[in-house]
Motif scaffolding. Structure first.
Motif, PDB file in Angstrom:
ATOM      1  N   ALA A  20      41.084  -0.813  30.659  1.00  0.00           N
ATOM      2  CA  ALA A  20      41.033  -2.824  30.861  1.00  0.00           C
ATOM      3  C   ALA A  20      39.900  -3.247  31.340  1.00  0.00           C
ATOM      4  N   ARG A  21      39.851  -2.317  32.810  1.00  0.00           N
ATOM      5  CA  ARG A  21      38.548  -3.094  33.646  1.00  0.00           C
ATOM      6  C   ARG A  21      37.287  -3.197  32.621  1.00  0.00           C
ATOM      7  N   CYS A  22      36.442  -4.627  33.958  1.00  0.00           N
ATOM      8  CA  CYS A  22      35.535  -4.678  33.204  1.00  0.00           C
ATOM      9  C   CYS A  22      34.854  -5.892  34.277  1.00  0.00           C
ATOM     10  N   THR A  23      33.730  -5.641  34.339  1.00  0.00           N
ATOM     11  CA  THR A  23      32.799  -7.338  34.576  1.00  0.00           C
ATOM     12  C   THR A  23      32.477  -8.183  33.783  1.00  0.00           C
ATOM     13  N   VAL A  24      32.712  -9.480  34.146  1.00  0.00           N
ATOM     14  CA  VAL A  24      31.947 -10.535  33.491  1.00  0.00           C
ATOM     15  C   VAL A  24      30.827 -11.414  34.268  1.00  0.00           C
ATOM     16  N   MET A  25      29.752 -11.924  33.289  1.00  0.00           N
ATOM     17  CA  MET A  25      28.691 -12.420  34.114  1.00  0.00           C
ATOM     18  C   MET A  25      28.881 -13.788  33.069  1.00  0.00           C
ATOM     19  N   ALA A  26      28.854 -14.799  33.555  1.00  0.00           N
ATOM     20  CA  ALA A  26      28.676 -16.343  32.510  1.00  0.00           C
ATOM     21  C   ALA A  26      27.952 -17.346  33.173  1.00  0.00           C
ATOM     22  N   TYR A  27      26.669 -17.808  32.411  1.00  0.00           N
ATOM     23  CA  TYR A  27      25.710 -18.290  32.687  1.00  0.00           C
ATOM     24  C   TYR A  27      26.874 -19.800  32.606  1.00  0.00           C
ATOM     25  N   ASP A  28      26.689 -20.886  32.615  1.00  0.00           N
ATOM     26  CA  ASP A  28      27.657 -22.080  32.799  1.00  0.00           C
ATOM     27  C   ASP A  28      26.248 -22.810  32.368  1.00  0.00           C
ATOM     28  N   TYR A  29      26.368 -23.411  30.916  1.00  0.00           N
ATOM     29  CA  TYR A  29      25.364 -24.073  29.968  1.00  0.00           C
ATOM     30  C   TYR A  29      24.890 -26.175  31.007  1.00  0.00           C
ATOM     31  N   THR A  30      26.568 -26.218  31.082  1.00  0.00           N
ATOM     32  CA  THR A  30      26.385 -26.957  32.264  1.00  0.00           C
ATOM     33  C   THR A  30      25.797 -27.212  33.395  1.00  0.00           C
ATOM     34  N   VAL A  31      25.455 -26.313  34.062  1.00  0.00           N
ATOM     35  CA  VAL A  31      24.975 -26.564  35.416  1.00  0.00           C
ATOM     36  C   VAL A  31      23.424 -25.644  35.136  1.00  0.00           C
ATOM     37  N   LEU A  32      22.555 -27.258  35.393  1.00  0.00           N
ATOM     38  CA  LEU A  32      21.100 -26.743  35.155  1.00  0.00           C
ATOM     39  C   LEU A  32      20.182 -25.949  33.934  1.00  0.00           C
ATOM     40  N   ALA A  33      21.263 -26.401  33.005  1.00  0.00           N
ATOM     41  CA  ALA A  33      20.659 -26.167  31.684  1.00  0.00           C
ATOM     42  C   ALA A  33      21.503 -23.974  31.656  1.00  0.00           C
ATOM     43  N   GLY A  34      21.941 -23.705  32.968  1.00  0.00           N
ATOM     44  CA  GLY A  34      22.272 -22.216  32.518  1.00  0.00           C
ATOM     45  C   GLY A  34      20.892 -21.529  33.145  1.00  0.00           C
TER      46      GLY A  34
END
Length: 531
Positions: A106-120
């Motif tokens: 079940a282990r996993c790496t996650v990376m998520a761009y945040d569009y609310t911060v400088l348009a991602g």
């Protein structure tokens, strides 16, 4: 000392801890109501909400949460902390589908761009953070889920001006590409995804995108800067374009559906689940039309065969002559390819062959057994199809099939003609672990009507009476059909068996249990082609 006093001491927070707690809290959605409201107006969730939904509760640990944009030379630190939390990239290690699989699966790496911060956009520090996470994913064989909404490179990080010029001295793109074939890499996007973010997305094994997604190698600013015109973001790579051309594998309705599909896709590489249901398999006996010229929806066949609710199709609007995707049988995951008689009678075209070849690569790289459901008159032929590089594209199925080492099982549903069915069967009927036919199956070196017209042309032309000529033609066709039916093929050992459709699941499961375990983990193709 009383117990209550001891508890009071433990609850006491020193100033430095309070400062750290506050710094983390500033970046959470609860402290950013305006940003959250803007997302809700667009019927989108925040990046943090998507990560929280993806990962099991309490199992995500975030790296680099205190990072801010490299813009201290132009903005106050207070402003940066408030408006650029995590430098626009939420990254960490978590657990996905932990209720279904053991911790090591079940282990996993996650990376998520945040569009609310400088348009991602991709900043100096979030690139550094990405490199850190991608290194961990590679070294520890951690699957990756990438939320790629955003606008690519960021020109405003003035703090980095003293240590870089163009900002191109990066290992990020090579690092994510190096994960291909090593671990499952899932790309998901809601909203705009351009330039560098799109490049990361394009390196993923699969792309899941919502209906409001726009994906392009350059956004409006880059397009206008290149003198190519002025466009709105929604005009660049909309979902109806990117699903038909094969860029997007799975279309989602919204953010909630997008995350659910990401979890479902990842689950096929996490192993077998213990709980399942299936339809009455006797229904399969009735799904192939008695009229051999009638088309039917092979999706109905596959969904009836598979565990209920386990069917997931990839690229349904691209290369429609072949269906590809994943399913489960008694909880065990399988990839599948299937001819689609509702498009060109199931003849294999260049785009469908590409789709099938790539599914072979994904399954082989990550140890997922394969099923092939065949009903094809062969490769599409003619002057028009050759404009699409048919020869090269369809032969990808032979080359990739020859390098598949995971268990591969072929089921002939109806027509098995020519080179096309051989490509579906891993290159030949004795290349699969087994090639079994339903009683409705029929075989030939080419379409039987065409074979009669070509092979008996002189005899047919010699008959002047049209009715007599038609009678001889029908007689010859009937003879070829009788000769090529499944029972005769099995009697001559050209296929392994003719089976009751209701027994198909039993055959597949026994086949899976009969293959040495190490073969299911072997991968001879070291990476997965982006196309």
């Amino acid at each position: 000392m009383k117990t209550a006093d001891k508890k009071g001491d433990l609850d006491a927070i020193r100033p430095e801890l309070a400062e750290a707690i506050e710094r983390h809290a500033i970046g959470l959605d609860e402290r950013r109501p305006e940003a959250v409201a803007k997302r809700q107006q667009k019927n989108q969730r925040t990046a943090r909400a998507n990560v929280e939904d993806l990962c099991d509760a309490g199992r995500f640990i975030e790296y680099g949460a205190l990072t801010v944009a490299a813009q201290r030379g132009r903005r106050s630190e207070e402003d940066l902390i408030k408006r650029t939390p995590a430098d626009g990239l939420i990254a960490g290690i978590g657990s996905v589908n932990g209720a279904l699989f053991q911790e090591d699966r079940a282990r996993c790496t996650v990376m998520a761009y945040d569009y609310t911060v400088l348009a991602g956009t991709q900043g100096y520090f979030n690139h550094k953070k990405m490199d850190r996470m991608l290194k961990l994913a590679y070294e520890h064989h951690l699957p990756l889920v990438l939320f790629a909404e955003g606008g690519g490179g960021r020109p405003g990080d003035v703090d980095a001006a003293g240590v870089m010029v163009a900002g191109l001295d990066l290992s990020t793109f090579a690092s994510i590409a190096s994960l291909s074939g090593r671990v499952p890499v899932v790309g998901v996007v809601s909203g705009p995804c351009f330039a560098g973010n799109a490049a990361l997305l394009g390196c993923c094994d699969v792309i899941i995108a919502t209906r409001n997604a726009n994906i392009g190698m350059g956004g409006p600013v880059m397009i206008e800067g290149g003198g190519l015109g002025v466009f709105k973001p929604e005009e660049v790579g909309p979902i109806d374009v990117q699903t038909k051309n094969g860029v997007v594998d799975i279309e989602a309705t919204d953010d909630v559906d997008m995350v659910a599909l990401a979890k479902q896709y990842l689950s096929y590489f996490q192993g077998t689940i213990s709980s399942w249901e299936a339809a009455d398999q006797r229904l399969l006996r009735r799904l192939i039309p008695e009229n051999r010229r009638r088309v039917y929806d092979v999706r109905t066949v596959i969904k009836t065969l598979a565990d209920t609710g386990s069917y997931l199709e990839l690229r349904p609007k691209f290369g429609p002559c072949i269906l590809t995707g994943f399913l489960r049988i008694e909880g065990a995951p399988f990839g599948f390819i299937a001819n689609n008689t509702m498009h060109m009678g199931g003849a294999i075209e260049a785009e469908g062959a590409d789709k099938a070849a790539r599914l072979m690569q994904i399954c082989n790289a990550h140890g997922v057994p394969m099923l092939s459901f065949c009903d094809t008159p062969g490769f599409m032929v003619g002057p028009d199809i050759e404009h699409r590089a048919q020869v090269r594209h369809v032969c990808r199925m032979f080359v990739n099939g020859a390098h598949v080492t995971v268990p591969y099982f072929t089921i002939i549903l109806r027509r098995g003609y020519g080179l096309g069915v051989m490509a579906m069967a891993k290159g030949g009927f004795h290349e699969s672990f087994f090639t079994a036919a339903w009683p409705t199956a029929e075989f030939g070196a080419m379409g039987l009507e065409g074979a009669v017209k070509a092979g008996f042309k002189r005899e047919l032309e010699a008959i002047e009476n049209p009715e007599e000529r038609e009678a001889l033609y029908n007689q010859l066709v009937a003879q070829l059909y009788d000769r090529g039916k499944a029972i005769n093929m099995a009697a001559h050992l050209e296929i392994d068996a003719v089976i009751d459709p209701a027994d198909t699941r039993r055959w597949i499961l026994q086949g899976l249990k009969s293959v040495p375990a190490q073969r299911t983990r072997s991968a001879s193709h070291s990476f997965i082609d982006p196309w």
